[in-house]
Design a protein around this motif. Structure first.
Motif, PDB file in Angstrom:
ATOM      1  N   ASP A 393      -1.378  -2.138 -12.246  1.00  0.00           N
ATOM      2  CA  ASP A 393      -0.854  -1.852 -11.118  1.00  0.00           C
ATOM      3  C   ASP A 393      -1.851  -1.161 -10.333  1.00  0.00           C
ATOM      4  O   ASP A 393      -1.867  -1.667  -9.041  1.00  0.00           O
ATOM      5  N   GLN A 394      -3.215  -1.972 -10.408  1.00  0.00           N
ATOM      6  CA  GLN A 394      -4.428  -1.823  -9.400  1.00  0.00           C
ATOM      7  C   GLN A 394      -4.324  -3.538  -8.816  1.00  0.00           C
ATOM      8  O   GLN A 394      -4.840  -3.762  -8.024  1.00  0.00           O
ATOM      9  N   PHE A 395      -4.319  -4.521 -10.127  1.00  0.00           N
ATOM     10  CA  PHE A 395      -4.320  -6.321 -10.546  1.00  0.00           C
ATOM     11  C   PHE A 395      -3.318  -6.474  -9.383  1.00  0.00           C
ATOM     12  O   PHE A 395      -3.627  -7.200  -8.022  1.00  0.00           O
ATOM     13  N   LEU A 396      -2.347  -5.929  -9.447  1.00  0.00           N
ATOM     14  CA  LEU A 396      -0.966  -6.724  -8.544  1.00  0.00           C
ATOM     15  C   LEU A 396      -0.902  -5.474  -7.155  1.00  0.00           C
ATOM     16  O   LEU A 396      -2.207  -4.898  -6.718  1.00  0.00           O
ATOM     17  N   THR A 397      -0.079  -6.181  -5.657  1.00  0.00           N
ATOM     18  CA  THR A 397      -0.183  -5.593  -4.540  1.00  0.00           C
ATOM     19  C   THR A 397       0.094  -4.151  -4.897  1.00  0.00           C
ATOM     20  O   THR A 397       1.055  -4.055  -5.901  1.00  0.00           O
ATOM     21  N   PRO A 398       0.017  -3.447  -4.182  1.00  0.00           N
ATOM     22  CA  PRO A 398       0.976  -1.568  -4.413  1.00  0.00           C
ATOM     23  C   PRO A 398       2.493  -1.739  -4.787  1.00  0.00           C
ATOM     24  O   PRO A 398       2.067  -1.077  -5.083  1.00  0.00           O
ATOM     25  N   ALA A 399       3.045  -2.653  -3.891  1.00  0.00           N
ATOM     26  CA  ALA A 399       4.610  -2.676  -3.613  1.00  0.00           C
ATOM     27  C   ALA A 399       4.998  -3.396  -5.204  1.00  0.00           C
ATOM     28  O   ALA A 399       5.498  -2.488  -5.774  1.00  0.00           O
ATOM     29  N   ALA A 400       4.462  -3.937  -5.579  1.00  0.00           N
ATOM     30  CA  ALA A 400       4.379  -4.361  -7.471  1.00  0.00           C
ATOM     31  C   ALA A 400       4.338  -3.772  -8.336  1.00  0.00           C
ATOM     32  O   ALA A 400       4.543  -3.310  -9.245  1.00  0.00           O
ATOM     33  N   GLY A 401       2.619  -3.681  -8.062  1.00  0.00           N
ATOM     34  CA  GLY A 401       2.251  -2.600  -9.549  1.00  0.00           C
ATOM     35  C   GLY A 401       3.281  -1.056  -9.086  1.00  0.00           C
ATOM     36  O   GLY A 401       3.104  -0.627  -9.849  1.00  0.00           O
TER      37      GLY A 401
ATOM     38  N   SER B  45      10.243  -1.266  11.831  1.00  0.00           N
ATOM     39  CA  SER B  45      11.646  -1.338  11.349  1.00  0.00           C
ATOM     40  C   SER B  45      12.211  -2.915  10.904  1.00  0.00           C
ATOM     41  O   SER B  45      13.108  -3.007  10.038  1.00  0.00           O
ATOM     42  N   LEU B  46      11.545  -3.538  11.604  1.00  0.00           N
ATOM     43  CA  LEU B  46      12.407  -4.681  11.867  1.00  0.00           C
ATOM     44  C   LEU B  46      11.314  -5.712  10.952  1.00  0.00           C
ATOM     45  O   LEU B  46      11.715  -7.232  10.656  1.00  0.00           O
ATOM     46  N   TYR B  47      10.796  -5.525  10.725  1.00  0.00           N
ATOM     47  CA  TYR B  47       9.806  -6.049   9.950  1.00  0.00           C
ATOM     48  C   TYR B  47       9.364  -5.924   8.804  1.00  0.00           C
ATOM     49  O   TYR B  47       9.615  -4.713   7.537  1.00  0.00           O
ATOM     50  N   LYS B  48       8.604  -6.808   7.760  1.00  0.00           N
ATOM     51  CA  LYS B  48       7.985  -7.112   6.236  1.00  0.00           C
ATOM     52  C   LYS B  48       6.617  -6.144   6.998  1.00  0.00           C
ATOM     53  O   LYS B  48       6.153  -7.462   7.150  1.00  0.00           O
ATOM     54  N   TRP B  49       6.253  -5.160   7.073  1.00  0.00           N
ATOM     55  CA  TRP B  49       4.585  -4.943   6.532  1.00  0.00           C
ATOM     56  C   TRP B  49       3.967  -3.921   6.053  1.00  0.00           C
ATOM     57  O   TRP B  49       5.092  -2.825   5.896  1.00  0.00           O
ATOM     58  N   ASN B  50       2.501  -4.490   5.964  1.00  0.00           N
ATOM     59  CA  ASN B  50       2.124  -3.314   4.392  1.00  0.00           C
ATOM     60  C   ASN B  50       1.327  -2.812   5.727  1.00  0.00           C
ATOM     61  O   ASN B  50       0.718  -1.615   5.673  1.00  0.00           O
ATOM     62  N   GLY B  51       1.772  -2.157   7.017  1.00  0.00           N
ATOM     63  CA  GLY B  51       1.036  -1.201   7.311  1.00  0.00           C
ATOM     64  C   GLY B  51      -0.472  -1.309   7.954  1.00  0.00           C
ATOM     65  O   GLY B  51      -1.241  -0.789   8.601  1.00  0.00           O
ATOM     66  N   LEU B  52      -0.738  -2.582   7.500  1.00  0.00           N
ATOM     67  CA  LEU B  52      -2.124  -3.080   7.754  1.00  0.00           C
ATOM     68  C   LEU B  52      -2.634  -4.610   8.382  1.00  0.00           C
ATOM     69  O   LEU B  52      -1.706  -5.314   8.149  1.00  0.00           O
ATOM     70  N   GLY B  53      -3.321  -4.524   9.503  1.00  0.00           N
ATOM     71  CA  GLY B  53      -2.987  -5.348  10.454  1.00  0.00           C
ATOM     72  C   GLY B  53      -1.801  -6.337  11.431  1.00  0.00           C
ATOM     73  O   GLY B  53      -1.248  -5.255  11.594  1.00  0.00           O
ATOM     74  N   SER B 267       3.238   6.102  -0.298  1.00  0.00           N
ATOM     75  CA  SER B 267       2.654   5.072  -1.336  1.00  0.00           C
ATOM     76  C   SER B 267       2.583   3.268  -1.830  1.00  0.00           C
ATOM     77  O   SER B 267       1.286   3.218  -2.315  1.00  0.00           O
ATOM     78  N   ARG B 268       3.642   2.651  -0.896  1.00  0.00           N
ATOM     79  CA  ARG B 268       3.753   1.160  -1.786  1.00  0.00           C
ATOM     80  C   ARG B 268       3.610   0.123  -0.392  1.00  0.00           C
ATOM     81  O   ARG B 268       3.744  -0.917  -0.694  1.00  0.00           O
TER      82      ARG B 268
END
Lengths: 432, 301
Positions: A393-401, B45-53, B267-268
């Protein structure tokens, strides 16, 4: 009309004055901080009493030696830390020094420029050479180093020798079938065989990934991450691991209500001598102590054993899943933060850390601080391992983990078949 | 005439500034912290974005497509619906009954009980969650202890660890926590009803039920409307207690739409899809508010 005009003017004046005072006070405080002292915010997750005191001592000692540096400590519980860190990271305000487990999460922070690239402080320097190259690797991505290791260990079974002896086991089984037989005997004897914080999900995830590693061997993991294994997590070996976990779950080896239990609940059950074992990292004894009602844990009765091998599997007991902790430095942090991390990872302080909480410290020569035979055993397992996999869960990205953790829980709850769970993991893995 | 005079006055120049100064700060805060984030979320909401950068992967409406086919979203929304229905069907009548009892002037301990029933509402959501976790704890909890005394042979109730019971266990906590608020709203409503009406009805020989249905309940229309509104919106936005008591688990069995949004978005690191969920929650709340207001206006006419 006149009255109203006076009122209006007064209100405007009041607002103006308030704004002035507010702005003045703001600029004043920022000036003070930048001129006279360097502030270092340190976020750690050592909530146990001994950790808190030790870390406060470190900060005080460093501040004494460097009077222009002020260290502010924030202690957060593991889950709360992860949540809060995510929030501040997304707002672009990383803490100056903070706990990290390396891997995919740290790599994502690095990619977004939120953590300091400390390669120049590490490569070919005295500090860099004070630890083995392999332990820096966990905190590196793209050839650059983003955090300093502090602790490196692996996941093992932590068991209660007395409870195992009650059902005739003086040694921990090294084979899965034998392990299952022991679980059945413990269950019959009225002992909770395995404590599991199923609500927190990641403790169960380790069980699934370990079974998969024992079935498929290192090749399975390497090929999955490189893309050579085109089935990814839908590979039969991963599904088989899910099926074996489901079979284990069918024996009801976990405590009542494990699906809602936290890791602390798990540690309490072993620490109070009510459950025979848990599958956990090197920090297990310390957390057991802290969560037990006596605050002493089970002491001498506790022992560690590697995850058993699976008959016909390609893996061996010398391949481990592990990790540890390190110190990452926020991108906005001052030089003092780097110096502070160097200070924390110097030999003398690493010995203190090892003595205080049993961390498997990484600085060369600091292993003399590791006195507990179980910790020594885990350390030996890591030092001699033939393959090292960072926690999935740490090795993968947060979404996959996160999806790995969720999916393993669906296997335990029986709401998804192992094949469905693996399909969900693969979808998240290929998507992220 | 008097009404017109007021409006004329407000349109005056000096008054424009008064209004600007008085409303200004609130308006600026509201715009900065509510209006702008709503539009920001709509953009995320129109993007795939992880919130960073920076945001790079433009997806168009793909996140919305995912939202409408996401099984966990459907599950979570059905839980919100269950919570709303139970709140309306159990919590509000309970609050009404208690309000009637504690506002009875002949009842000696009225003031004490009013405060007493309001206590749970004064606790923070997270503290409530932790407290009830102790009560429900399958090894060391109060329920388990009681179970051990009264029926030691049956299996231990694992209320929070069982997907089939967790939502109901949390519903008990929700009712326990919020009935005091609704009771207080009703007490205020009851005080607004003229005693003469009730006395007149009593003299006319109306039964207690009759008085309640024909005098008290119509008199409390506004109070009931308000508490229904709070109750339904609260059910849609429920998060803290859910998170504190099991993070929406096990296996999403107590997931609400906001806890799912939090899991996905924060969280994700999936801010894009998380924002999609947030926008949809906003739209659901907006639609409910508009329909509800319309219904009330119609009813009033």
């Amino acid at each position: 009309m006149k009255k109203k005009a006076i009122f209006t003017v007064m209100v405007i004046l009041m607002l103006f004055v308030t704004a002035m005072v507010f702005m003045a006070s703001c600029s004043d405080s920022s000036k003070k901080a930048s001129q006279s002292e360097q502030l270092v915010n340190w976020w750690h997750i050592g909530t146990a009493a001994n950790d808190r005191v030790m870390n406060e001592n470190f900060a005080n000692e460093f501040m004494k030696a460097n009077p222009n540096v002020k260290i502010e400590i924030t202690v957060l519980e593991n889950e709360a830390f992860k949540t809060k860190l995510t929030t501040v990271m997304q707002s672009g305000n990383p803490p100056d020094v903070f706990q990290t487990w390396g891997g995919g999460v740290l790599a994502q922070y690095a990619e977004a420029g939120l953590v300091k690239d400390i390669t120049k402080y590490v490569k070919g320097t005295e500090w860099g050479n004070s630890m083995a190259p392999g332990v820096w690797e966990v905190y590196s991505s793209g050839g650059k180093v983003y955090a300093a290791p502090n602790d490196a260990g692996c996941i093992t079974f932590w068991y209660n020798k007395d409870l195992l002896a009650k059902v005739g086991y003086t040694e921990f089984p090294s084979d899965w079938d034998d392990f299952i037989a022991m679980v059945k005997k413990l269950k019959t004897a009225g002992i909770i065989p395995i404590a599991l914080g199923g609500g927190d999900k990641w403790p169960a995830m380790h069980m699934w990934s370990y079974i998969a590693l024992r079935i498929g061997g290192p090749q399975l993991f390497q090929d999955t991450f490189s893309g050579k294994n085109t089935l990814g997590f839908e590979h039969p070996d991963f599904i088989k691991a899910g099926e074996m976990l489901a079979e284990l779950t069918a024996l009801k080896p976990f405590q009542d209500g494990f699906l809602g239990a936290t890791y602390n609940d798990e540690a309490a059950l072993v620490g109070n001598g009510e459950a025979a074992m848990e599958l956990m990292g090197q920090w297990a004894p310390n957390v057991q102590k802290d969560n037990s009602s006596s605050k002493e844990g089970i002491g001498e009765k506790l022992a560690a054993a590697p995850f058993p091998s699976v008959k016909g599997g390609k893996g061996t007991v010398t391949e481990v899943i592990g990790g540890g902790g390190g110190f990452a430095i926020g991108s906005n942090a001052s030089e003092a933060a780097v110096d502070f991390v160097k200070f924390l990872t110097n030999k003398e302080n690493q010995i203190t850390i090892a003595k205080t909480n049993g961390s498997l410290v990484t600085t060369k020569g600091a292993e003399v601080g590791i006195s507990d035979p179980n910790a020594k055993m885990v350390k030996a397992l890591v030092d001699k391992c033939t393959f090292f996999q960072l926690y999935l869960d740490q090795f993968l990205t947060p979404a996959a983990g996160g999806t790995v953790n969720d999916s393993v829980q669906t296997i335990l709850a029986g709401t998804a078949t192992p094949a469905q769970a693996c399909a969900a993991i693969q979808a998240a893995f290929s998507n992220n | 005439m008097a009404k017109r005079h007021v409006y004329k006055g407000l349109a005056g120049r000096a008054n424009f500034w008064t209004i600007a100064v008085l409303l200004g700060p609130a308006l600026i805060l509201f715009t900065t912290f509510v209006i702008i984030p709503v539009f920001q979320a709509a953009a995320f909401s129109l993007y795939k974005w992880n919130g960073l950068g920076p945001m790079k992967n433009f997806l168009g409406l793909a996140n919305y497509q995912q939202f409408f086919s996401d099984l966990i979203v459907q599950k979570a929304l059905s839980h919100n619906l269950i919570i709303a229905v139970i709140s309306l069907a159990v919590e509000l009548p309970l609050a009404m009954a208690l309000a009637l009892i504690v506002s009875n002037s002949k009842f000696k301990g009225a003031v004490f009980f009013r405060t007493f029933f309001f206590l749970p509402y004064m606790l923070s959501e997270v503290i409530t969650g932790v407290l009830w976790q102790f009560i429900y704890h399958p090894q060391y909890g109060l329920i388990t202890t009681l179970h051990g005394i009264f029926s030691p042979d049956s299996p231990v109730p694992t209320l929070l660890g069982d997907p089939s019971t967790v939502l109901w266990a949390i519903l008990v906590v929700i009712i326990w926590k919020y009935f005091g608020l609704h009771m207080t709203i009703y007490i205020a409503g009851l005080q607004a009803i003229p005693q003469e009406q009730i006395e007149a009805a009593t003299i006319d020989g109306a039964s207690k039920t009759r008085i309640f249905l024909s005098v008290i309940l119509p008199g409390m229309r506004t109070a009931v409307q308000l508490s229904v509104f709070f109750s339904v919106l609260g059910s849609i936005q429920l998060f803290d207690i859910i998170w504190a008591m099991g993070k929406g688990g096990p296996v999403n069995a107590s997931e609400t739409i906001v806890s799912y949004m939090y899991r996905v978005g924060l969280s994700r690191f999936n801010i894009g899809y998380g924002s999609t969920i947030a926008v949809c929650i906003f739209v659901i709340c907006l639609i409910f508010s508009i329909i509800y207001q319309r219904l009330l206006v119609k009813e009033a006419e």
